[in-house]
Design an enzyme around this catalytic site. Structure first.
Site, PDB file in Angstrom:
ATOM      1  CG  HIS A  22      46.832  42.123  47.495  1.00 54.27           C
ATOM      2  ND1 HIS A  22      47.094  41.274  48.548  1.00 54.27           N
ATOM      3  CD2 HIS A  22      47.377  43.318  47.841  1.00 54.27           C
ATOM      4  CE1 HIS A  22      47.763  41.932  49.480  1.00 54.27           C
ATOM      5  NE2 HIS A  22      47.938  43.174  49.079  1.00 54.27           N
ATOM      6  NE  ARG A  51      47.144  36.665  43.541  1.00 61.12           N
ATOM      7  CZ  ARG A  51      46.411  35.578  43.455  1.00 61.12           C
ATOM      8  NH1 ARG A  51      46.303  34.940  42.291  1.00 61.12           N
ATOM      9  NH2 ARG A  51      45.783  35.108  44.511  1.00 61.12           N
TER      10      ARG A  51
HETATM   11  O1  F6P Z   1      44.216  35.546  46.792  1.00 59.67           O
HETATM   12  C1  F6P Z   1      43.071  35.759  47.502  1.00 59.67           C
HETATM   13  C2  F6P Z   1      42.542  37.150  47.274  1.00 59.67           C
HETATM   14  O2  F6P Z   1      43.543  38.097  47.078  1.00 59.67           O
HETATM   15  C3  F6P Z   1      41.629  37.559  48.435  1.00 59.67           C
HETATM   16  O3  F6P Z   1      42.281  38.184  49.505  1.00 59.67           O
HETATM   17  C4  F6P Z   1      40.613  38.415  47.755  1.00 59.67           C
HETATM   18  O4  F6P Z   1      39.438  38.551  48.497  1.00 59.67           O
HETATM   19  C5  F6P Z   1      40.443  37.687  46.448  1.00 59.67           C
HETATM   20  O5  F6P Z   1      41.700  37.163  46.109  1.00 59.67           O
HETATM   21  C6  F6P Z   1      39.933  38.533  45.302  1.00 59.67           C
HETATM   22  O6  F6P Z   1      39.541  37.698  44.227  1.00 59.67           O
HETATM   23  P1  F6P Z   1      37.989  37.419  43.927  1.00 59.67           P
HETATM   24  O7  F6P Z   1      37.404  38.778  43.722  1.00 59.67           O
HETATM   25  O8  F6P Z   1      38.001  36.601  42.684  1.00 59.67           O
HETATM   26  O9  F6P Z   1      37.371  36.742  45.095  1.00 59.67           O
END
Ligand code: F6P
Length: 408
Positions: free
Chosen positions: A361, A219
């Site tokens: 990500h 990540r």
């Molecule tokens: O680190 C933040 C991130 O990558 C956001 O940009 C994204 O919306 C989120 O994590 C996704 O994680 P979750 O689905 O748990 O909100």
């Protein structure tokens, strides 16, 4: 009454234009056979050309079907490999793979004329994704064969070479045994098998399996938005995130990484750069398919702001996080297809050596993990994806490994 002869040995003949993934498939087959103590050799015409006619093979004219001298020379190289393959199966070999374009019927007639001692299975590879073919050509022209010219000239020569092969292309049809496959998606499009082929089910299984000998799934390191608990956007890394990226670079210095696949976002590219710097020959490839989940009208907001100002979105997402899509954006379920395409692209481009690196990500990496790891859909949006560790994944036909490792 016709009789089927049971044979233990097999010729596999690859068919397809350059950059369609033929060699990758040949290596994959060799790899799985060798692991099962099945002696296998690959005979590649390109290697012979580069060895015996190094001053000519980069030129597209060498592949012009009207260039009689070159046609003859190429036929000699093909014959050399045919003879070597035959000798190998006469001795200890069990499978011989002829890795070349073999796109004309006349070339295949030559093969069939000389190889009558064991069955022949053709595998034709097709990949219609222009971006991937382009990237793969760019990778090929970095080889010493094209050292005397600019990258752009080399790409032009290579594309012309493909056009020459296209002129004589004759798809498989009359051959006794063949598999036509989409080599990007590892999908069999059609097949015709008239002989009883040894290893047939293993070959088929290998062709449709996503084989990953070593995938480093990382990540991106800490971003400006991470420290504010803000989602989406295109923030830079923080100083701590940059230091983490450098630590990753040092950690992977001893591994050979040819490609790093990132998203189009700065935070993944900035994480990749210090890793690439400590590699010998490594390319960063940005794939839009690996962009983070699009949070639509919630982009750039903090989780706290969403809860306070958009309580409906907050509770609807909480109730069904996998299927919920942000208004004007995406959800985990709707990202599934593009993530799958991203994975296929990365695997296609990353031939040998086998280390693949993806820097994605949080949501993207959860989806990539779920591609390999059995998880109920409801649990996918909660898979643990830290920034101080990475996943190492091995998924072959006979080995599955998942490790979460520290890099500093
Ligand atoms: O680190 C933040 C991130 O990558 C956001 O940009 C994204 O919306 C989120 O994590 C996704 O994680 P979750 O689905 O748990 O909100």
């Amino acid at each position: 009454m016709s009789m089927t002869i049971k044979d233990e040995k097999l010729y596999i003949v690859m068919v397809g234009l350059p950059s369609q993934g033929k060699s990758t498939i040949a290596y994959r087959l060799q790899d799985i056979f060798k692991k099962n103590d099945i002696p296998t050799m690959i005979y590649n015409n390109g290697e012979l050309r580069r060895k015996y006619a190094p001053s000519e093979t980069w030129m597209s004219e060498f592949y012009n079907p009207h260039n009689a001298e070159a046609v003859d020379l190429r036929k000699q190289f093909a014959l050399m490999n045919i003879q070597r393959a035959k000798k190998y199966l006469k001795n200890k070999g069990q499978v011989a793979v002829l890795d070349a374009t073999n796109v004309s019927r006349s070339r295949r007639e030559l093969i069939e004329e000389h190889l009558q001692d064991h069955p022949v299975l053709y595998i034709e590879c097709i990949n219609n994704d222009g971006d991937i073919v382009d990237l793969s050509i760019r990778h090929k022209v970095r080889s010493p064969e094209f050292a005397s010219m600019s990258q752009e000239q080399a790409v032009m020569e290579f594309k012309k070479r493909i056009e020459y092969y296209r002129m004589i292309y004759n798809p498989l049809h009359v051959e006794r045994n063949y598999i036509l496959m989409d080599s990007l998606h590892n999908r069999i499009i059609s097949e015709q098998i008239e002989d009883q082929l040894p290893l047939y089910s293993r070959i088929r299984d290998c062709l449709v399996t996503d084989v990953v000998k070593s995938l480093f799934l990382i990540r991106h390191t800490e971003s400006m938005f991470n420290i504010e608990d803000r989602i989406g956007g295109d923030p830079d890394l923080t100083p701590r995130g940059r230091a983490q990226a450098e630590a990753l670079g040092r950690f992977f210095q001893k591994k050979r990484i040819s490609y790093i696949f990132t998203s189009e976002k700065k935070r993944t590219i900035q994480t990749a750069e210090p890793i690439r710097e400590l590699q010998h020959d490594c390319t960063i490839v940005q794939l839009k398919e690996f962009n983070e989940i699009n949070a639509g009208i919630c982009e750039d907001m903090t989780y706290d702001e969403i809860q306070r100002f958009k309580p409906d979105i907050h509770s609807a997402r909480k109730a069904n996080k996998y299927n919920y899509a942000y208004p004007g954006g995406e959800g985990y379920a709707s990202m599934k297809e593009r993530i799958k395409i991203g994975i296929k692209k990365a695997f296609f481009l990353n031939q040998r050596p086998d280390n693949i690196m993806i820097i994605g990500h949080r949501a993207v990496n959860r989806m990539i993990l779920s591609h390999f790891l059995y998880r109920r859909e409801d649990d996918v949006p909660y898979i643990y994806v830290p920034q101080d560790k990475f996943y190492h994944i091995v998924a072959t036909q006979d080995r599955k490994v998942f490790e979460l490792k520290r890099y500093q």
